[in-house]
Design an enzyme around this catalytic site. Structure first.
Site, short mmCIF file in Angstrom:
data_model
loop_
_atom_site.label_atom_id
_atom_site.label_comp_id
_atom_site.label_asym_id
_atom_site.label_seq_id
_atom_site.Cartn_x
_atom_site.Cartn_y
_atom_site.Cartn_z
N GLY A 181 0.82 -1.20 0.00
CA GLY A 181 0.00 0.00 0.00
C GLY A 181 0.85 1.25 0.00
O GLY A 181 1.68 1.45 0.90
N HIS A 446 11.28 38.07 2.84
CA HIS A 446 12.46 37.56 2.13
C HIS A 446 13.64 37.47 3.09
O HIS A 446 13.86 38.40 3.88
CB HIS A 446 12.83 38.51 0.99
CG HIS A 446 14.10 38.13 0.28
ND1 HIS A 446 14.16 37.09 -0.62
CD2 HIS A 446 15.36 38.64 0.38
CE1 HIS A 446 15.39 36.99 -1.07
NE2 HIS A 446 16.15 37.92 -0.48
#
Length: 468
Positions: A181, A446
């Site tokens: 899975g 930033h």
């Protein structure tokens, strides 16, 4: 018999949050949990222990393979699995203790034992020693969660063939871990043991990762995980597994119809989860169930066909996500108390805590095409981002999908460092019906990873990404 305004069955993320919110709104609340510690699967054997191990394994992998790039030399790096597991257990203990504190703080009465309905208002509680007691509630909230699915061809013994409950507590690194899975749980635990030295093979019946999620982004995640060493066998059936000494032989059949044997020392069965409704007695008192064995509720009211009985989380339709259950817990408590409770299912994020992480909210390209929705695409890689370069974590990309005419956000996909944190901005944007331009024109600090999302939004808005 003690009488309560609200009785909550299950103390997982949905149940305990519902109990706290109801108590905040002035209700007399009781919560019933069969585990000795609160928090359900997520806090005890799911989200929290797996993330603790993911972080530990990331630190080991970084120390062994990445620190030298930063000018840091470390010799003789070793793993102490026992200490790693002890740390994981400590994290779990602290988090579950925190939930216990919340129960006391909000004066919520806690009952330990298995709950089952006697009638629409009466609940029987069976303790571990067999002792029974009953309580009554004007309203009942079922939040009993889910358990790993087990099937006869893969007989779980807890030693060689295991579920996620066992895979978070192994006492040694497997030589070869076979995962049946390719869902979120399997990939996360596979990543843990891969970093610590295991060979990992993932066997998946479907042709790709992440079901209906955006195929291009799922393929990017697959390439990155394959590059790390995970071996994926897609479109492959598992016919059975046999323990032979310390090894397990798994019989598989590829898409070409040929059958072969995979040999490993551990097999993790990770094929999904089933709702915990057995022994609850809800069906016996007339609560309607869906075709898939979940409890049927009225959409966004969480009310069953019996008006005073509600259900949330993994026992009702929808993704089995802890944060989905939490939101439903808040909403159902508010609805019972006469307030407006609502869950915006379109704004619920999905997260896979591999590295790089994978996160998304909204629809992918294939889903948009199937719905006949015209859309535009914006993309931006992590590689040019200054913060990603400073971190030395430049793998991945952000993809923004927006309505071609209105620019309204339709989907945001992130494969990259700290995607789990970055996706929150997109989820909030979805909640407020934002456009790609709204994100593009919002100031992003930033240098931060969030600038990658902004650049992708600029690209989607009108192809004006500054740093492309």
């Amino acid at each position: 018999m003690e009488q309560y305004d609200i009785v909550v069955i299950g103390a997982g993320p949905g149940g305990y949050v519902a109990a706290v919110r109801a108590a905040q709104l002035g209700k007399k609340v009781a919560i019933i949990e069969k585990r000795k510690t609160l928090g359900g699967t997520c806090l005890n054997v799911g989200c929290i222990p797996s993330k603790a191990l993911l972080d530990s394994s990331e630190e080991y992998h970084k120390t062994k393979h990445k620190l030298s790039d930063h000018g840091i030399s470390v010799k003789d790096v070793k793993i102490d699995i026992a200490k790693m597991m002890a740390r994981k257990d400590k994290v779990v203990s602290e988090v579950t203790s925190g939930v216990d504190y919340l129960m006391k703080k909000n004066k919520i009465t806690r009952y330990l034992g298995h709950a089952s309905f006697i009638s629409k208002n009466e609940i029987s509680i069976t303790a571990e020693d067999g002792k029974k007691e009953s309580i009554s509630g004007t309203n009942i909230i079922i939040a009993s969660g889910s358990s790993p699915i087990e099937i006869p061809p893969l007989p779980v013994d807890g030693k060689n063939i295991v579920t996620s409950d066992h895979a978070i507590a192994l006492d040694a690194v497997p030589e070869h871990l076979i995962i049946v899975g390719a869902g979120v749980i399997g990939l996360e635990l596979g990543s843990v043991w891969l970093r610590l030295g295991a060979k990992v093979t993932v066997v998946e019946l479907m042709p790709r990762l992440f079901g209906t999620a955006d195929q291009a982004m799922a393929s990017l995640a697959e390439r990155l995980l394959t590059g790390q060493g995970i071996n994926f066998l897609f479109e492959t059936k598992v016919h059975g597994a046999k323990v032979k000494g310390k090894k397990v032989e798994v019989e598989i059949e590829g898409k070409d119809g040929k059958k072969t044997i995979l040999e490993g020392d551990k097999v993790l069965v990770s094929i999904g989860r089933r709702p915990n409704t057995d022994g609850l007695g809800a069906k016996e008192i007339g609560v309607e169930m869906t075709d898939r064995g979940r409890i049927k509720v009225e959409p966004n009211k969480f009310q069953t066909n019996i008006p005073n009985i509600y259900a949330i989380g993994d026992v009702i339709d929808g993704p089995m996500l802890a944060h989905k259950a939490e939101d439903e817990g808040i909403a159902v408590a508010e609805l019972i108390c006469g307030k407006y409770g609502h869950v915006n299912y379109k704004a619920i994020p999905w997260i896979v805590y591999t590295w790089p992480e994978v996160a998304w909210v909204g629809l992918g390209e294939e889903e948009l095409k199937a719905k006949g929705i015209e859309y535009k695409v914006g993309k931006y890689m992590f590689k040019p981002n200054a913060r990603a370069k400073a971190m030395n974590e430049t793998d991945g990309q952000v993809k923004v999908l927006a309505d071609k005419k209105t620019d309204k956000l339709l989907g945001v996909y992130i494969v990259g460092p700290r995607a789990s944190d970055m996706i929150a901005e997109a989820a909030v944007a979805f909640e407020f019906g934002a456009s790609a331009e709204d994100i593009a024109r919002s100031t992003h600090a930033h240098p931060t990873l969030s600038e990658v999302l902004r650049e992708a939004a600029m690209d989607a808005d009108a192809k004006w990404s500054i740093h492309s």
